[in-house]
Design a protein around this motif. Structure first.
Motif, PDB file in Angstrom:
ATOM      1  N   LEU A  22       0.859  -1.180   0.000  1.00 11.83           N
ATOM      2  CA  LEU A  22       0.000   0.000   0.000  1.00 11.83           C
ATOM      3  C   LEU A  22       0.896   1.232   0.000  1.00 11.83           C
ATOM      4  O   LEU A  22       1.678   1.434   0.939  1.00 11.83           O
ATOM      5  CB  LEU A  22      -0.904   0.024   1.237  1.00 11.83           C
ATOM      6  CG  LEU A  22      -1.887  -1.124   1.391  1.00 11.83           C
ATOM      7  CD1 LEU A  22      -2.667  -0.961   2.687  1.00 11.83           C
ATOM      8  CD2 LEU A  22      -2.840  -1.173   0.214  1.00 11.83           C
ATOM      9  N   ASP A  23       0.831   2.033  -1.050  1.00 13.59           N
ATOM     10  CA  ASP A  23       1.613   3.259  -1.129  1.00 13.59           C
ATOM     11  C   ASP A  23       0.974   4.355  -0.282  1.00 13.59           C
ATOM     12  O   ASP A  23      -0.242   4.323  -0.023  1.00 13.59           O
ATOM     13  CB  ASP A  23       1.722   3.729  -2.576  1.00 13.59           C
ATOM     14  CG  ASP A  23       2.540   2.777  -3.436  1.00 13.59           C
ATOM     15  OD1 ASP A  23       3.528   2.216  -2.916  1.00 13.59           O
ATOM     16  OD2 ASP A  23       2.199   2.606  -4.620  1.00 13.59           O
ATOM     17  N   ASN A  24       1.783   5.315   0.119  1.00 16.50           N
ATOM     18  CA  ASN A  24       1.304   6.485   0.875  1.00 16.50           C
ATOM     19  C   ASN A  24       0.541   6.095   2.128  1.00 16.50           C
ATOM     20  O   ASN A  24      -0.509   6.649   2.434  1.00 16.50           O
ATOM     21  CB  ASN A  24       0.446   7.385  -0.019  1.00 16.50           C
ATOM     22  CG  ASN A  24       1.206   7.840  -1.231  1.00 16.50           C
ATOM     23  OD1 ASN A  24       2.324   8.325  -1.115  1.00 16.50           O
ATOM     24  ND2 ASN A  24       0.627   7.651  -2.404  1.00 16.50           N
ATOM     25  N   TYR A  25       1.075   5.116   2.851  1.00 13.92           N
ATOM     26  CA  TYR A  25       0.424   4.616   4.055  1.00 13.92           C
ATOM     27  C   TYR A  25       1.326   4.823   5.250  1.00 13.92           C
ATOM     28  O   TYR A  25       2.477   4.349   5.223  1.00 13.92           O
ATOM     29  CB  TYR A  25       0.107   3.123   3.898  1.00 13.92           C
ATOM     30  CG  TYR A  25      -0.675   2.562   5.050  1.00 13.92           C
ATOM     31  CD1 TYR A  25      -2.060   2.524   5.007  1.00 13.92           C
ATOM     32  CD2 TYR A  25      -0.040   2.107   6.189  1.00 13.92           C
ATOM     33  CE1 TYR A  25      -2.787   2.017   6.071  1.00 13.92           C
ATOM     34  CE2 TYR A  25      -0.761   1.616   7.261  1.00 13.92           C
ATOM     35  CZ  TYR A  25      -2.127   1.572   7.195  1.00 13.92           C
ATOM     36  OH  TYR A  25      -2.838   1.086   8.255  1.00 13.92           O
ATOM     37  N   PRO A  26       0.934   5.433   6.314  1.00 17.09           N
ATOM     38  CA  PRO A  26      -0.321   6.157   6.426  1.00 17.09           C
ATOM     39  C   PRO A  26      -0.277   7.521   5.729  1.00 17.09           C
ATOM     40  O   PRO A  26      -1.308   8.110   5.455  1.00 17.09           O
ATOM     41  CB  PRO A  26      -0.511   6.323   7.932  1.00 17.09           C
ATOM     42  CG  PRO A  26       0.865   6.343   8.496  1.00 17.09           C
ATOM     43  CD  PRO A  26       1.675   5.439   7.588  1.00 17.09           C
ATOM     44  N   MET A  27       0.960   7.995   5.447  1.00 13.70           N
ATOM     45  CA  MET A  27       1.091   9.252   4.692  1.00 13.70           C
ATOM     46  C   MET A  27       2.157   9.079   3.607  1.00 13.70           C
ATOM     47  O   MET A  27       1.841   8.945   2.454  1.00 13.70           O
ATOM     48  CB  MET A  27       1.467  10.414   5.627  1.00 13.70           C
ATOM     49  CG  MET A  27       0.447  10.689   6.702  1.00 13.70           C
ATOM     50  SD  MET A  27      -0.734  11.995   6.429  1.00 13.70           S
ATOM     51  CE  MET A  27       0.151  13.368   5.835  1.00 13.70           C
ATOM     52  N   ASP A  28       3.412   9.061   4.009  1.00 17.95           N
ATOM     53  CA  ASP A  28       4.522   9.032   3.056  1.00 17.95           C
ATOM     54  C   ASP A  28       5.263   7.699   3.027  1.00 17.95           C
ATOM     55  O   ASP A  28       6.272   7.579   2.348  1.00 17.95           O
ATOM     56  CB  ASP A  28       5.528  10.151   3.398  1.00 17.95           C
ATOM     57  CG  ASP A  28       4.899  11.527   3.294  1.00 17.95           C
ATOM     58  OD1 ASP A  28       4.014  11.710   2.435  1.00 17.95           O
ATOM     59  OD2 ASP A  28       5.282  12.411   4.078  1.00 17.95           O
ATOM     60  N   SER A  29       4.804   6.720   3.754  1.00 24.86           N
ATOM     61  CA  SER A  29       5.459   5.414   3.801  1.00 24.86           C
ATOM     62  C   SER A  29       4.711   4.415   2.929  1.00 24.86           C
ATOM     63  O   SER A  29       3.706   4.747   2.311  1.00 24.86           O
ATOM     64  CB  SER A  29       5.495   4.900   5.243  1.00 24.86           C
ATOM     65  OG  SER A  29       6.210   5.783   6.069  1.00 24.86           O
ATOM     66  N   LYS A  30       5.224   3.204   2.914  1.00 27.91           N
ATOM     67  CA  LYS A  30       4.556   2.091   2.244  1.00 27.91           C
ATOM     68  C   LYS A  30       4.343   1.000   3.279  1.00 27.91           C
ATOM     69  O   LYS A  30       5.182   0.784   4.149  1.00 27.91           O
ATOM     70  CB  LYS A  30       5.421   1.538   1.111  1.00 27.91           C
ATOM     71  CG  LYS A  30       5.615   2.517  -0.017  1.00 27.91           C
ATOM     72  CD  LYS A  30       6.475   1.920  -1.101  1.00 27.91           C
ATOM     73  CE  LYS A  30       6.643   2.953  -2.202  1.00 27.91           C
ATOM     74  NZ  LYS A  30       7.170   2.378  -3.435  1.00 27.91           N
TER      75      LYS A  30
END
Length: 139
Positions: A120-128
């Motif tokens: 999952l990209d952009n989880y929870p913001m800028d991580s995977k």
């Protein structure tokens, strides 16, 4: 019928919804055994690492793995995984699942034989967030 937003649900409200979901799921999942298990690395009298997981049916679901900075690079995490997986197999597990954030331990799990199934990209913001699985027994 009316609908109500609750931006700070109480434990009672959360449990009420969880209990409703459990009641709905029980005819489908009620007979599947579930337990928690932990393995710890102890140096002296201090925990310097540990792994916590659920065993649910045929699956080992790794929830938390932590290794203290003082013993990083000394194969503590690898040994904890190995011991936990062996225990899980003795309890009938055939597969394992773990999720990890991009700044955490994806390469570590891959070295242990886990394969990435989904990211999952952009989880929870800028991580995977990566979901990895491993076959614990050969079929």
């Amino acid at each position: 019928m009316e609908y109500q937003l609750d931006i700070e649900p109480s434990d009672n409200n959360i449990n009420e919804i969880r209990d409703g979901l459990i009641k709905h799921n029980t005819p489908f999942l009620g007979g599947i055994p579930k337990s928690q298990v932990g393995y710890y690395a102890i140096e002296g009298e201090k925990k310097v690492g540990g792994i916590i997981a659920d065993i649910w049916g045929n699956w080992l679901l790794i929830k938390f793995l932590w290794v203290d900075d003082s013993v990083r690079g000394k194969q503590v995490g690898s040994e904890l995984i190995k011991l936990l997986e062996a225990h899980a197999v003795s309890e009938g597990c055939k597969s394992a699942l773990v999720d990890t954030l991009s700044f955490q331990a994806k390469p570590f799990y891959e070295k242990q034989g886990y394969k990435c199934q989904m990211v999952l990209d952009n989880y929870p913001m800028d991580s995977k967030l990566s979901f990895l699985t491993k076959a614990l027994v050969k079929e």
